[in-house]
Design a protein around this motif. Structure first.
Motif, PDB file in Angstrom:
ATOM      1  N   PRO A  74       0.957  -1.232   0.008  1.00  0.00           N
ATOM      2  CA  PRO A  74      -0.030  -0.166  -0.064  1.00  0.00           C
ATOM      3  C   PRO A  74       0.594   1.276   0.106  1.00  0.00           C
ATOM      4  N   ALA A  75       2.377   1.064  -0.061  1.00  0.00           N
ATOM      5  CA  ALA A  75       2.988   2.358   0.101  1.00  0.00           C
ATOM      6  C   ALA A  75       3.355   2.732  -1.317  1.00  0.00           C
ATOM      7  N   TRP A  76       3.048   1.961  -2.203  1.00  0.00           N
ATOM      8  CA  TRP A  76       3.351   2.348  -3.673  1.00  0.00           C
ATOM      9  C   TRP A  76       2.570   3.685  -3.906  1.00  0.00           C
ATOM     10  N   PRO A  77       1.553   4.162  -3.859  1.00  0.00           N
ATOM     11  CA  PRO A  77       0.828   5.332  -4.075  1.00  0.00           C
ATOM     12  C   PRO A  77       1.574   6.566  -3.330  1.00  0.00           C
ATOM     13  N   ALA A  78       1.974   6.252  -2.146  1.00  0.00           N
ATOM     14  CA  ALA A  78       2.651   7.402  -1.632  1.00  0.00           C
ATOM     15  C   ALA A  78       4.053   7.653  -2.258  1.00  0.00           C
ATOM     16  N   MET A  79       4.696   6.708  -2.578  1.00  0.00           N
ATOM     17  CA  MET A  79       5.853   6.801  -3.057  1.00  0.00           C
ATOM     18  C   MET A  79       5.853   7.211  -4.526  1.00  0.00           C
ATOM     19  N   THR A  80       4.774   7.260  -5.276  1.00  0.00           N
ATOM     20  CA  THR A  80       4.697   7.717  -6.662  1.00  0.00           C
ATOM     21  C   THR A  80       3.798   8.918  -6.726  1.00  0.00           C
ATOM     22  N   ALA A  81       3.388   9.571  -5.447  1.00  0.00           N
ATOM     23  CA  ALA A  81       2.421  10.602  -5.508  1.00  0.00           C
ATOM     24  C   ALA A  81       2.916  11.928  -6.610  1.00  0.00           C
ATOM     25  N   ASP A  82       4.142  11.941  -6.710  1.00  0.00           N
ATOM     26  CA  ASP A  82       4.513  12.888  -7.816  1.00  0.00           C
ATOM     27  C   ASP A  82       4.951  12.505  -8.946  1.00  0.00           C
ATOM     28  N   GLY A  83       4.405  11.076  -9.122  1.00  0.00           N
ATOM     29  CA  GLY A  83       4.658  10.473 -10.467  1.00  0.00           C
ATOM     30  C   GLY A  83       5.762   9.691 -10.637  1.00  0.00           C
ATOM     31  N   ARG A  84       5.793   8.616 -11.386  1.00  0.00           N
ATOM     32  CA  ARG A  84       6.811   7.222 -11.029  1.00  0.00           C
ATOM     33  C   ARG A  84       8.123   7.952 -11.567  1.00  0.00           C
ATOM     34  N   GLU A  85       8.267   9.151 -11.891  1.00  0.00           N
ATOM     35  CA  GLU A  85       9.631   9.414 -12.480  1.00  0.00           C
ATOM     36  C   GLU A  85      10.764   9.478 -11.450  1.00  0.00           C
ATOM     37  N   THR A  86      10.404   9.880  -9.846  1.00  0.00           N
ATOM     38  CA  THR A  86      11.490   9.623  -9.041  1.00  0.00           C
ATOM     39  C   THR A  86      11.716   8.287  -8.785  1.00  0.00           C
ATOM     40  N   VAL A  87      10.934   7.363  -8.982  1.00  0.00           N
ATOM     41  CA  VAL A  87      11.127   5.864  -8.630  1.00  0.00           C
ATOM     42  C   VAL A  87      12.121   5.493  -9.721  1.00  0.00           C
ATOM     43  N   ILE A  88      11.811   5.864 -10.813  1.00  0.00           N
ATOM     44  CA  ILE A  88      12.837   5.248 -12.107  1.00  0.00           C
ATOM     45  C   ILE A  88      14.262   6.032 -11.693  1.00  0.00           C
ATOM     46  N   ASP A  89      14.291   7.048 -11.036  1.00  0.00           N
ATOM     47  CA  ASP A  89      15.946   7.584 -10.863  1.00  0.00           C
ATOM     48  C   ASP A  89      16.415   6.810  -9.729  1.00  0.00           C
ATOM     49  N   GLU A 125      18.004   2.649 -16.781  1.00  0.00           N
ATOM     50  CA  GLU A 125      17.258   4.090 -17.507  1.00  0.00           C
ATOM     51  C   GLU A 125      17.131   4.866 -16.480  1.00  0.00           C
ATOM     52  N   SER A 126      17.222   6.200 -16.904  1.00  0.00           N
ATOM     53  CA  SER A 126      16.887   7.424 -16.025  1.00  0.00           C
ATOM     54  C   SER A 126      15.581   7.479 -16.419  1.00  0.00           C
ATOM     55  N   ALA A 127      14.918   8.439 -15.568  1.00  0.00           N
ATOM     56  CA  ALA A 127      13.540   9.044 -16.002  1.00  0.00           C
ATOM     57  C   ALA A 127      13.618   9.962 -17.340  1.00  0.00           C
ATOM     58  N   ALA A 128      14.566  10.801 -17.203  1.00  0.00           N
ATOM     59  CA  ALA A 128      14.972  11.285 -18.616  1.00  0.00           C
ATOM     60  C   ALA A 128      14.926  10.713 -20.023  1.00  0.00           C
ATOM     61  N   ASP A 129      15.628   9.456 -19.804  1.00  0.00           N
ATOM     62  CA  ASP A 129      15.640   8.576 -20.807  1.00  0.00           C
ATOM     63  C   ASP A 129      14.087   8.047 -21.289  1.00  0.00           C
ATOM     64  N   VAL A 130      13.494   7.629 -20.148  1.00  0.00           N
ATOM     65  CA  VAL A 130      12.136   6.839 -20.470  1.00  0.00           C
ATOM     66  C   VAL A 130      11.071   7.983 -21.067  1.00  0.00           C
ATOM     67  N   ARG A 131      11.258   9.272 -20.585  1.00  0.00           N
ATOM     68  CA  ARG A 131      10.283  10.424 -21.106  1.00  0.00           C
ATOM     69  C   ARG A 131      10.755  10.683 -22.488  1.00  0.00           C
ATOM     70  N   ALA A 132      12.092  10.797 -22.897  1.00  0.00           N
ATOM     71  CA  ALA A 132      12.405  10.991 -24.276  1.00  0.00           C
ATOM     72  C   ALA A 132      11.993   9.881 -25.117  1.00  0.00           C
TER      73      ALA A 132
END
Length: 226
Positions: free
Chosen positions: A117-132, A144-151
């Motif tokens: 149940p912690a996943w929603p709190a971890m990704t409250a600002d999007g999954r980008e921080t988790v990717i990094d 990959e970095s978040a920038a890699d995925v977004r690109a």
């Protein structure tokens, strides 16, 4: 965007690694028998829709799912795209889920457990921080970095949306669970997936007179026989 369009985004069917609890970013595993039934059920649901085009991640599990999804649309040749691949997990690829998620969850002050149940709190600002975080902790430094995925998603989505705007019908996109949350946020900044994507889970995005709407996740695979 000015024209109308409708795109159905789908996660691939259940795989052997899903059942085994193994990480499968860019590596692959075959569909299970249950996954094959899910994909067949997806095909029956898609048969009812006016599909005009289809795109898929170029990994085997998505291409197999896409082939079944298009059973009722034999005239559509799906376009494989590397841009739609799952997050690249680097040195974690193929390892048990806990090998990656235990240290990642600890970085956020949580203890990892499947379906946490912690996943929603971890990704409250999007999954980008988790990717990094995954990239920073990767022992091989290949994730990959978040920038890699977004690109790569920006590149892929531009192509998909352009086709959807011109297509005489709907567009099907088959991709992966983790990347779907990132992808939807690319399309609709601020959008957060309220729950994880089940295998063959489907979400429909529509553009009507320039306004974008993201639908609810439908567990299409649940329509398969047990």
């Amino acid at each position: 965007m000015t024209g109308d369009a409708r795109v159905h985004f789908v996660r691939h069917a259940e795989t052997l690694f899903n059942v085994n609890g193994q990480l499968q970013g860019w590596c692959d595993s075959p569909l299970t028998e249950r996954g094959e039934r899910q994909a067949a059920a997806l095909g029956e649901r898609m048969r009812e829709l006016p599909l005009a085009a289809a795109f898929t991640s170029d990994l085997t599990r998505t291409r197999t799912t896409t082939a079944a999804a298009l059973a009722g649309h034999p005239g559509i040749e799906p376009v494989p795209m590397t841009e739609l691949r799952e997050w690249h997990l680097g040195g974690w690829e193929g390892k048990p889920n806990a090998h990656l998620w235990t240290p990642v969850f600890a970085e956020y002050g949580y203890e990892y457990e499947p379906g946490s149940p912690a996943w929603p709190a971890m990704t409250a600002d999007g999954r980008e921080t988790v990717i990094d975080t995954v990239r920073r902790l990767d022992p091989l430094g290949r994730a990959e970095s978040a920038a890699d995925v977004r690109a790569r998603l920006t590149s892929g989505l531009t192509r998909i949306v352009d086709v959807a705007r011109e297509a005489d019908g709907d567009v099907l996109v088959v991709t992966h669970g983790m990347v779907l949350g990132t992808l939807l946020r690319q399309l609709a900044p601020g959008h957060l997936v309220k729950a994880g994507f089940p295998n063959c889970g489907t979400v429909t995005v529509t553009w009507t007179e320039g306004a974008l709407a993201v639908g609810e996740i439908v567990d299409t695979g649940a329509f398969s026989a047990a």
